[in-house]
Design a protein around this motif. Structure first.
Motif, PDB file in Angstrom:
ATOM      1  N   THR A   1      55.350  65.285  59.466  1.00 56.61           N
ATOM      2  CA  THR A   1      56.679  64.674  59.561  1.00 56.61           C
ATOM      3  C   THR A   1      56.549  63.167  59.736  1.00 56.61           C
ATOM      4  O   THR A   1      55.558  62.672  60.280  1.00 56.61           O
TER       5      THR A   1
ATOM      6  N   ARG B   1      72.947  56.654  55.244  1.00 54.76           N
ATOM      7  CA  ARG B   1      72.935  58.020  55.783  1.00 54.76           C
ATOM      8  C   ARG B   1      73.185  59.041  54.683  1.00 54.76           C
ATOM      9  O   ARG B   1      72.529  60.089  54.632  1.00 54.76           O
TER      10      ARG B   1
ATOM     11  N   VAL C   1      70.798  62.265  53.539  1.00 53.27           N
ATOM     12  CA  VAL C   1      71.275  63.656  53.519  1.00 53.27           C
ATOM     13  C   VAL C   1      71.097  64.263  52.132  1.00 53.27           C
ATOM     14  O   VAL C   1      70.635  65.400  51.987  1.00 53.27           O
ATOM     15  N   ARG C   2      71.473  63.506  51.091  1.00 49.16           N
ATOM     16  CA  ARG C   2      71.292  64.019  49.728  1.00 49.16           C
ATOM     17  C   ARG C   2      69.807  64.211  49.409  1.00 49.16           C
ATOM     18  O   ARG C   2      69.451  65.055  48.585  1.00 49.16           O
TER      19      ARG C   2
ATOM     20  N   GLY D   1      67.642  65.458  51.332  1.00 48.47           N
ATOM     21  CA  GLY D   1      67.079  66.628  52.004  1.00 48.47           C
ATOM     22  C   GLY D   1      66.919  66.505  53.507  1.00 48.47           C
ATOM     23  O   GLY D   1      66.461  67.452  54.155  1.00 48.47           O
ATOM     24  N   VAL D   2      67.280  65.377  54.098  1.00 51.16           N
ATOM     25  CA  VAL D   2      67.179  65.227  55.549  1.00 51.16           C
ATOM     26  C   VAL D   2      68.358  65.938  56.209  1.00 51.16           C
ATOM     27  O   VAL D   2      69.526  65.666  55.879  1.00 51.16           O
ATOM     28  N   LYS D   3      68.069  66.851  57.116  1.00 42.24           N
ATOM     29  CA  LYS D   3      69.133  67.583  57.797  1.00 42.24           C
ATOM     30  C   LYS D   3      69.874  66.656  58.761  1.00 42.24           C
ATOM     31  O   LYS D   3      69.289  65.736  59.329  1.00 42.24           O
ATOM     32  N   LYS D   4      71.167  66.937  58.948  1.00 42.82           N
ATOM     33  CA  LYS D   4      71.954  66.111  59.863  1.00 42.82           C
ATOM     34  C   LYS D   4      71.420  66.179  61.291  1.00 42.82           C
ATOM     35  O   LYS D   4      71.565  65.229  62.052  1.00 42.82           O
ATOM     36  N   ASP D   5      70.809  67.317  61.640  1.00 40.09           N
ATOM     37  CA  ASP D   5      70.204  67.434  62.973  1.00 40.09           C
ATOM     38  C   ASP D   5      69.020  66.498  63.143  1.00 40.09           C
ATOM     39  O   ASP D   5      68.603  66.219  64.274  1.00 40.09           O
ATOM     40  N   ASP D   6      68.453  66.032  62.029  1.00 36.90           N
ATOM     41  CA  ASP D   6      67.301  65.135  62.077  1.00 36.90           C
ATOM     42  C   ASP D   6      67.713  63.667  61.938  1.00 36.90           C
ATOM     43  O   ASP D   6      66.861  62.799  61.731  1.00 36.90           O
TER      44      ASP D   6
ATOM     45  N   ARG E   1      60.766  65.369  56.713  1.00 32.05           N
ATOM     46  CA  ARG E   1      59.761  66.434  56.761  1.00 32.05           C
ATOM     47  C   ARG E   1      59.015  66.615  55.437  1.00 32.05           C
ATOM     48  O   ARG E   1      57.971  67.259  55.408  1.00 32.05           O
TER      49      ARG E   1
END
Length: 239
Positions: A48, A77, A81-82, A84-89, A121
């Motif tokens: 990561t 942001r 997100v588009r 592949g990064v999750k909003k939790d990350d 990730r």
């Protein structure tokens, strides 16, 4: 009543020999021990990347500077997100509004800074995603720092702990032999540890080319301090 006496302090690789005495109703019992520190170090492949993005805008009014910063930050942001990064990350890491003056005169403008930390990730795509994110933020975009980590490091830490304990035991056995004694039970174990992180310097970033990403190796280390009691010395046989 209980008392403890440190005969020799632990310094620069030398052991500490300690004795403690407890007396009850006139009977005395003495416990002697050795205290040593062992080290264990392992390496693993990071999986990561944590990137510290930010935006910085300046305008004549607070409202204008804030609007520009929010617009750039939102674009960055959305790209993450588009990608592949999750909003939790994703996590807001900084928010500041400061004024600028010319010498000691009146306020000439306002600077807004907003920070966004992203955990990426998918390392093979990290460089391209970071570049696209910076491009989306335009001249307001910044990258403050990056660091690598191993998401699940439990197995590696367990290996480092075993190595550290074995190192401590080897030292303790050596000191026990030199003192003409044998190791008994473990009295106390104290652990400390750390990781080696790959970091980056504060910098401006606005290149169209993919940002090079080199994960290298992640170092995980454990330091353990162990106290072993000496076994009671065997009485000498009378001739």
């Amino acid at each position: 009543m209980t008392s403890a006496l440190l005969i020799s302090p632990l310094t620069a690789g030398r052991p500490a020999y300690a004795t403690s005495a407890a007396s009850t109703t006139g009977a005395a019992e003495t416990q002697e021990s050795v205290v040593v520190t062992g080290e264990g170090e392992v390496f693993g492949q990071p999986d990561t990347l944590e990137a510290g993005f930010a935006v910085e805008t300046t305008a004549a009014t607070v409202a204008d500077a804030l609007a520009r910063a929010t617009k750039a930050s939102t674009r960055m942001r959305d790209v993450l997100v588009r990608g592949g990064v999750k909003k939790d990350d994703l996590q807001t890491s900084q928010m500041s509004i400061t004024s600028t003056r010319k010498d000691d005169g009146p306020i000439t403008g306002y600077t807004v800074q907003q920070g966004l930390t992203a955990k990426i990730r998918n390392l093979p795509r990290a460089g391209a995603l970071m570049s696209a994110t910076v491009k989306a933020g335009g001249d307001a975009a910044r990258i403050n720092a990056v660091s690598f980590a191993i998401e699940d490091d439990a197995a590696l830490l367990a290996q480092a702990r075993k190595m550290a304990f074995a190192d401590a035991r080897g030292k303790a056995e050596l000191y026990a032999r030199e003192a003409g004694r044998s190791l008994g039970r473990v009295v106390k174990v104290t652990e400390s540890g750390g990781s080696g992180w790959a970091g980056g310097q504060d910098r401006y970033a606005a290149a169209d080319a993919s940002i090079p990403v080199e994960p290298g190796r992640q170092r995980l280390s454990v330091s353990v301090t162990v106290e072993w009691a000496f076994t009671a010395p065997q009485p000498r046989q009378r001739r």
